[in-house]
Write an enzyme that holds these catalytic residues in place. Structure first.
Site, PDB file in Angstrom:
ATOM      1  N   LEU A 180       0.832  -1.212   0.000  1.00 49.46           N
ATOM      2  CA  LEU A 180       0.000   0.000   0.000  1.00 49.46           C
ATOM      3  C   LEU A 180       0.864   1.258   0.000  1.00 49.46           C
ATOM      4  CD1 LEU A 180      -2.887  -1.003   2.444  1.00 49.46           C
ATOM      5  CD2 LEU A 180      -2.722  -1.295  -0.040  1.00 49.46           C
TER       6      LEU A 180
ATOM      7  N   TYR B  84      -1.533 -10.118  15.646  1.00 48.72           N
ATOM      8  CA  TYR B  84      -1.580  -9.001  14.687  1.00 48.72           C
ATOM      9  C   TYR B  84      -2.819  -8.130  14.948  1.00 48.72           C
ATOM     10  CZ  TYR B  84      -2.529  -6.740  10.176  1.00 48.72           C
ATOM     11  OH  TYR B  84      -2.825  -5.834   9.200  1.00 48.72           O
TER      12      TYR B  84
HETATM   13  P1  NAI Z   1       3.189  -4.600   3.666  1.00 49.28           P
HETATM   14  O1  NAI Z   1       3.627  -5.730   4.530  1.00 49.28           O
HETATM   15  O2  NAI Z   1       3.324  -4.757   2.185  1.00 49.28           O
HETATM   16  O3  NAI Z   1       3.915  -3.253   4.113  1.00 49.28           O
HETATM   17  C1  NAI Z   1       4.292  -2.998   5.449  1.00 49.28           C
HETATM   18  C2  NAI Z   1       5.634  -2.290   5.420  1.00 49.28           C
HETATM   19  O4  NAI Z   1       6.034  -2.055   6.769  1.00 49.28           O
HETATM   20  C3  NAI Z   1       6.746  -3.134   4.759  1.00 49.28           C
HETATM   21  O5  NAI Z   1       7.331  -2.426   3.694  1.00 49.28           O
HETATM   22  C4  NAI Z   1       7.736  -3.392   5.882  1.00 49.28           C
HETATM   23  O6  NAI Z   1       9.088  -3.371   5.464  1.00 49.28           O
HETATM   24  C5  NAI Z   1       7.423  -2.238   6.834  1.00 49.28           C
HETATM   25  N1  NAI Z   1       7.860  -2.584   8.184  1.00 49.28           N
HETATM   26  C6  NAI Z   1       7.707  -3.743   8.856  1.00 49.28           C
HETATM   27  N2  NAI Z   1       8.328  -3.700  10.047  1.00 49.28           N
HETATM   28  C7  NAI Z   1       8.889  -2.466  10.135  1.00 49.28           C
HETATM   29  C8  NAI Z   1       9.669  -1.817  11.121  1.00 49.28           C
HETATM   30  N3  NAI Z   1      10.013  -2.420  12.264  1.00 49.28           N
HETATM   31  N4  NAI Z   1      10.075  -0.565  10.871  1.00 49.28           N
HETATM   32  C9  NAI Z   1       9.755   0.078   9.719  1.00 49.28           C
HETATM   33  N5  NAI Z   1       9.026  -0.482   8.742  1.00 49.28           N
HETATM   34  C10 NAI Z   1       8.592  -1.751   8.949  1.00 49.28           C
HETATM   35  O7  NAI Z   1       1.663  -4.314   4.049  1.00 49.28           O
HETATM   36  P2  NAI Z   1       0.571  -3.495   3.247  1.00 49.28           P
HETATM   37  O8  NAI Z   1      -0.364  -4.461   2.627  1.00 49.28           O
HETATM   38  O9  NAI Z   1       1.196  -2.461   2.424  1.00 49.28           O
HETATM   39  O10 NAI Z   1      -0.240  -2.822   4.451  1.00 49.28           O
HETATM   40  C11 NAI Z   1       0.100  -1.539   4.934  1.00 49.28           C
HETATM   41  C12 NAI Z   1      -0.555  -1.336   6.285  1.00 49.28           C
HETATM   42  O11 NAI Z   1      -1.954  -1.501   6.165  1.00 49.28           O
HETATM   43  C13 NAI Z   1      -0.097  -2.332   7.348  1.00 49.28           C
HETATM   44  O12 NAI Z   1      -0.021  -1.673   8.594  1.00 49.28           O
HETATM   45  C14 NAI Z   1      -1.194  -3.353   7.374  1.00 49.28           C
HETATM   46  O13 NAI Z   1      -1.291  -3.961   8.642  1.00 49.28           O
HETATM   47  C15 NAI Z   1      -2.409  -2.510   7.040  1.00 49.28           C
HETATM   48  N6  NAI Z   1      -3.464  -3.264   6.405  1.00 49.28           N
HETATM   49  C16 NAI Z   1      -3.344  -3.674   5.103  1.00 49.28           C
HETATM   50  C17 NAI Z   1      -4.350  -4.369   4.498  1.00 49.28           C
HETATM   51  C18 NAI Z   1      -4.315  -4.767   3.061  1.00 49.28           C
HETATM   52  O14 NAI Z   1      -5.294  -5.321   2.585  1.00 49.28           O
HETATM   53  N7  NAI Z   1      -3.239  -4.516   2.306  1.00 49.28           N
HETATM   54  C19 NAI Z   1      -5.574  -4.734   5.252  1.00 49.28           C
HETATM   55  C20 NAI Z   1      -5.585  -4.258   6.611  1.00 49.28           C
HETATM   56  C21 NAI Z   1      -4.569  -3.535   7.146  1.00 49.28           C
HETATM   57  C1  15L Z   2      -4.776  -7.468   6.683  1.00 45.86           C
HETATM   58  O1  15L Z   2      -4.803  -6.855   7.737  1.00 45.86           O
HETATM   59  C2  15L Z   2      -3.495  -7.786   6.015  1.00 45.86           C
HETATM   60  O2  15L Z   2      -2.523  -6.780   6.212  1.00 45.86           O
HETATM   61  C3  15L Z   2      -3.641  -8.037   4.531  1.00 45.86           C
HETATM   62  O3  15L Z   2      -2.455  -8.657   4.065  1.00 45.86           O
HETATM   63  C4  15L Z   2      -4.861  -8.900   4.208  1.00 45.86           C
HETATM   64  O4  15L Z   2      -4.638 -10.191   4.599  1.00 45.86           O
HETATM   65  C5  15L Z   2      -6.095  -8.309   4.841  1.00 45.86           C
HETATM   66  O5  15L Z   2      -5.926  -7.973   6.207  1.00 45.86           O
HETATM   67  C6  15L Z   2      -7.328  -9.214   4.745  1.00 45.86           C
HETATM   68  O6  15L Z   2      -7.943  -9.475   5.768  1.00 45.86           O
HETATM   69  O7  15L Z   2      -7.682  -9.616   3.649  1.00 45.86           O
END
Ligand code: NAI
Ligand code: 15L
Length: 267
Positions: free
Chosen positions: A16, A137
């Site tokens: 994202l 999580y």
């Molecule tokens: P992602 O896993 O692709 O990106 C998360 C980023 O956080 C990664 O680039 C990683 O290197 C960085 N990260 C992890 N540990 C770290 C640390 N200690 N210090 C600094 N950076 C760190 O996840 P995505 O899909 O981009 O999601 C972004 C956010 O949105 C996350 O917080 C995730 O929990 C939340 N989210 C995403 C969903 C989705 O459908 N993509 C659904 C619900 C929540």
């Molecule tokens: C999340 O919170 C995760 O970050 C994402 O990777 C998906 O698994 C999403 O929820 C989901 O529930 O589909």
């Protein structure tokens, strides 16, 4: 059009983060991109700062000079508690402490549907429903939501906790036909959170205008968010896949497969 001065975007190397670093360009004079992982070089009106969210002093420096924060960084799937503790629980605390110390007035926190993952599929819940986290999580995101509430009540820092459903290029399974949020709708929702005249402390579900709904956003109506997309164009493709056994817990709870993750320690 309204524009921020400097916006901090954490998690900028992630799925994202890569999307929002482009789509939020019109919304700030400068975007500070941060992640633990290496990032693409800064483009125009961008700066790149590599930083571990678990490092309090580094996060404190990261926040200096920012007008708002979009906090995406952290572990984004179910993992052992110790990993979640560092990146998500300490990480979100460091972000809010930095915001308090350096006068940042607004944070958009990427929460997750896994805060409420143990509600049954088909049940319709709103912002005030009980937290039913489906793992470490989800617990870390519930902590982030409560932490942000505390920083609003105590220090007046406004937050939106966006309980993102499933934000990917397209829905991958039947559950995601309900939980999916397009990148365009996610961007618009983040923008609404950044620019709403009054944000206070808002819980909002991140979903597109999908046919079936488990989440009611009426308590976040003040954001003015109107999703444009829907999972419907993907329905035929998704429904051509074999369905889950109805006895499978992933088919019963809103958190899907997350409700079955772990345990990571067998003794
Ligand atoms: P992602 O896993 O692709 O990106 C998360 C980023 O956080 C990664 O680039 C990683 O290197 C960085 N990260 C992890 N540990 C770290 C640390 N200690 N210090 C600094 N950076 C760190 O996840 P995505 O899909 O981009 O999601 C972004 C956010 O949105 C996350 O917080 C995730 O929990 C939340 N989210 C995403 C969903 C989705 O459908 N993509 C659904 C619900 C929540
Ligand atoms: C999340 O919170 C995760 O970050 C994402 O990777 C998906 O698994 C999403 O929820 C989901 O529930 O589909």
């Amino acid at each position: 059009m309204k524009k921020l001065g400097r916006l901090l975007l954490t998690g900028a190397a992630g799925g994202l983060g890569k999307v929002l670093r482009e789509s939020l360009k019109p919304d700030a004079e400068m975007i500070r991109l941060s992640d633990l992982a290496p990032m693409e070089p800064a483009g125009q009106a961008q700066e790149v700062v590599q930083c571990d969210l678990a490092d309090k002093a580094a996060v404190d420096r990261l926040v200096v000079g920012c007008d708002a924060i979009v906090h995406l960084g952290g572990v984004s799937v179910e993992r052992p508690f110790e990993e979640i503790l560092e990146a998500n629980i300490k990480g979100v605390f460091h972000i809010y402490e930095g915001a308090r110390r350096h006068g940042v007035k607004r944070v958009v926190f990427a929460s997750s549907n896994h805060v409420i993952g143990f509600h049954k599929q088909g049940e319709v819940i709103d912002a005030d429903c009980a937290h039913r986290p489906d793992g470490y999580y989800g617990l870390s995101k519930a902590y982030g939501e409560d932490l942000s509430r505390f920083y609003f009540d105590r220090y007046g820092i406004e937050s939106a906790c966006v309980r993102i459903g499933s934000s990917f290029p397209e829905p991958k399974d039947r559950r995601m036909l309900v939980t999916w949020q397009s990148y365009r709708d996610l961007t618009e929702l983040v923008r609404c959170c950044l620019f709403a005249p009054r944000l206070g402390h808002t819980i909002v579900y991140g979903m597109s205008a999908n046919r079936d709904k488990w989440w009611d956003n009426s308590k976040a109506a003040h954001l003015g968010f109107e999703p444009q997309d829907s999972s419907e164009p993907f329905r035929a493709k998704v429904e051509a896949l074999p369905p889950l056994d109805p006895a499978d817990l992933a088919a019963q709870y809103q958190g899907g497969g997350f409700v079955k993750s772990g345990p990571f320690e067998t003794l």
